[in-house]
Scaffold this motif. Structure first.
Motif, short mmCIF file in Angstrom:
data_model
loop_
_atom_site.label_atom_id
_atom_site.label_comp_id
_atom_site.label_asym_id
_atom_site.label_seq_id
_atom_site.Cartn_x
_atom_site.Cartn_y
_atom_site.Cartn_z
N THR A 224 1.02 -1.55 -0.30
CA THR A 224 -0.46 -0.07 0.22
C THR A 224 1.05 0.96 -0.19
N VAL A 225 0.74 2.09 -0.46
CA VAL A 225 0.60 3.71 -0.52
C VAL A 225 0.10 4.21 0.85
N ARG A 226 1.03 4.98 1.73
CA ARG A 226 0.83 4.98 2.96
C ARG A 226 1.20 6.41 2.90
N GLY A 227 1.86 7.18 1.95
CA GLY A 227 1.57 8.49 2.35
C GLY A 227 2.18 9.76 0.54
N VAL A 228 2.66 10.65 1.10
CA VAL A 228 3.03 11.68 -0.21
C VAL A 228 4.02 12.32 -0.11
N LYS A 229 5.11 12.65 -0.60
CA LYS A 229 6.62 13.09 -0.70
C LYS A 229 6.47 13.34 -1.88
N PRO A 230 5.92 15.12 -1.59
CA PRO A 230 6.58 15.78 -2.47
C PRO A 230 7.48 16.32 -3.31
N HIS A 231 7.96 16.51 -4.19
CA HIS A 231 9.45 16.49 -5.10
C HIS A 231 10.25 17.43 -5.51
N GLY A 232 10.97 17.64 -5.66
CA GLY A 232 11.95 18.72 -6.14
C GLY A 232 11.30 20.37 -5.85
N ALA A 233 11.55 21.61 -7.09
CA ALA A 233 10.46 22.48 -6.81
C ALA A 233 9.51 22.32 -6.56
N LEU A 234 8.25 21.29 -6.62
CA LEU A 234 6.66 21.23 -5.35
C LEU A 234 7.23 21.47 -4.19
N TYR A 235 7.85 20.79 -3.75
CA TYR A 235 8.38 20.60 -2.51
C TYR A 235 8.85 22.17 -1.91
N ASN A 236 9.73 22.53 -2.56
CA ASN A 236 10.26 23.92 -2.52
C ASN A 236 9.17 25.40 -2.57
N ALA A 237 8.26 24.16 -3.17
CA ALA A 237 7.54 25.95 -3.07
C ALA A 237 5.99 25.62 -2.11
N LEU A 238 5.95 24.52 -1.79
CA LEU A 238 5.46 23.92 -0.15
C LEU A 238 5.45 24.99 0.65
N ALA A 239 7.15 25.55 0.58
CA ALA A 239 6.93 26.35 1.81
C ALA A 239 7.33 27.19 1.79
N HIS A 240 6.74 28.05 0.66
CA HIS A 240 6.05 28.97 0.66
C HIS A 240 4.57 29.61 -0.41
N HIS A 241 3.92 29.02 -0.65
CA HIS A 241 2.92 29.05 -2.00
C HIS A 241 1.97 28.56 -1.36
N ASP A 242 1.16 29.31 -0.91
CA ASP A 242 -0.35 28.92 -0.48
C ASP A 242 -1.26 28.43 -1.49
N ALA A 243 -1.42 29.03 -2.35
CA ALA A 243 -2.43 28.83 -3.31
C ALA A 243 -1.87 26.65 -3.70
N GLY B 134 -7.87 11.56 2.55
CA GLY B 134 -7.64 11.85 3.81
C GLY B 134 -6.91 11.14 4.66
N GLU B 135 -6.23 9.91 4.66
CA GLU B 135 -5.87 9.17 5.04
C GLU B 135 -3.95 8.92 4.58
N LEU B 136 -4.09 9.33 4.04
CA LEU B 136 -2.73 9.84 3.48
C LEU B 136 -1.42 10.57 4.33
N SER B 137 -0.06 10.17 4.58
CA SER B 137 0.71 11.23 5.69
C SER B 137 0.85 11.83 4.58
N LEU B 138 1.74 12.91 5.15
CA LEU B 138 2.49 14.59 4.09
C LEU B 138 3.76 14.78 4.42
N LEU B 139 4.32 14.18 3.95
CA LEU B 139 6.69 14.86 4.07
C LEU B 139 6.28 15.74 4.00
N ALA B 140 6.70 16.55 4.65
CA ALA B 140 7.57 18.34 4.31
C ALA B 140 8.13 18.78 5.64
N ALA B 141 8.54 19.62 4.81
CA ALA B 141 9.70 20.32 5.36
C ALA B 141 9.25 21.25 7.02
N PRO B 142 10.07 21.42 8.56
CA PRO B 142 9.64 22.40 9.08
C PRO B 142 9.33 23.52 8.61
#
Length: 256
Positions: A109-128, A142-150
């Motif tokens: 099974t897939v347990r979560g989502v980890k954005p890659h590269g430029a998308l990962y970086n965008a999620l640090a500041h791009h609200d939309a 709504g059951e998948l976890s999200l890996l993200a930067a502090p």
């Protein structure tokens, strides 16, 4: 009383080949990490590479996340794309859904989502775009976890939506004093020296901090630590990190 051991997830970005082109040694990395972020067609990955990585993860009991990205095979997902939130939501759903289907075929099974590269970086500041990714996770159940930067912009909307967030740091990337990653366009952004990578991993795991490029310390209270599968000498670095963390009593297990 004996202190509780430090728990840490070691994750790596895998399945990043495409067709006859391959990248990294997925089999060797899967022997080291506890979570595999598997590319699912945005920046890399096709049905065959997805299946192979999933089969390897399933055989080893390694947790799986969908390594979603901008639709940018030519740029390996490392170029920002100013796409609409609606389009981004749909792209994330399609990429995750494809990996989920292949995971079922391989008995995992897939347990979560980890954005890659430029998308990962965008999620640090791009609200939309952050809101668009959260919307995709909601529509996926709504059951998948999200890996993200502090400190990332995506954290608040994800938590408000009830999405489990796993904070992540990087053993092989240099940091700026604001806690974001040093851009790959700048010298020294990727750490390749074994001692430097091991030392940074140990400091993040046990000290919950990292030294930035200007010499200051940045708090980094993470539960998962990324080791890039495409870093030069990735397998050697990963094994050295795992050995050192286990030597000091860090317990390695998936965070998802």
């Amino acid at each position: 009383m004996t202190a509780d051991p430090v728990l840490l997830d070691l994750n790596a970005d895998l399945g990043e080949g495409f067709g006859d082109w391959s990248m990294g040694d997925d089999a060797a990395m899967l022997d080291v990490v506890t979570t595999a972020n598997i590319a699912c067609g945005g920046h890399a990955g096709d049905p065959g590479t997805m299946r192979s990585a999933l089969r390897g993860a399933a055989a080893r009991g390694v947790a799986v996340t969908a390594h979603v990205a901008y639709p940018d095979l030519q740029g390996f997902g490392r170029r920002f794309l100013d796409i609409s939130p609606t389009e981004l939501t749909d792209l994330v759903i399609v990429q995750v859904g494809g990996l989920q289907a292949m995971a079922r075929a391989e008995g995992t099974t897939v347990r979560g989502v980890k954005p890659h590269g430029a998308l990962y970086n965008a999620l640090a500041h791009h609200d939309a775009q952050a809101a668009a990714v959260v919307q995709a996770l909601r529509e996926l159940g709504g059951e998948l976890s999200l890996l993200a930067a502090p400190g990332a912009a995506v954290l608040a909307p994800a938590r408000t939506a009830g999405i489990n967030v796993v904070l992540e740091g990087f053993a092989d990337r240099a940091y700026l004093s604001d806690g974001t990653l040093l851009p790959r366009s700048r010298p020294g952004s990727v750490l390749t020296d074994t001692n430097a990578v091991v030392d940074q991993a140990l400091e993040i795991a046990t000290g919950r901090r990292v030294r930035a490029d200007d010499g200051t310390w940045v708090d980094l209270p993470v539960r998962s630590l990324c080791l890039h599968g495409d870093t030069p000498g990735a397998v050697t670095l990963a094994r050295a990190v795992r050995d050192r963390l286990e030597d000091v009593g860090v317990r390695l297990e998936a965070a998802l």
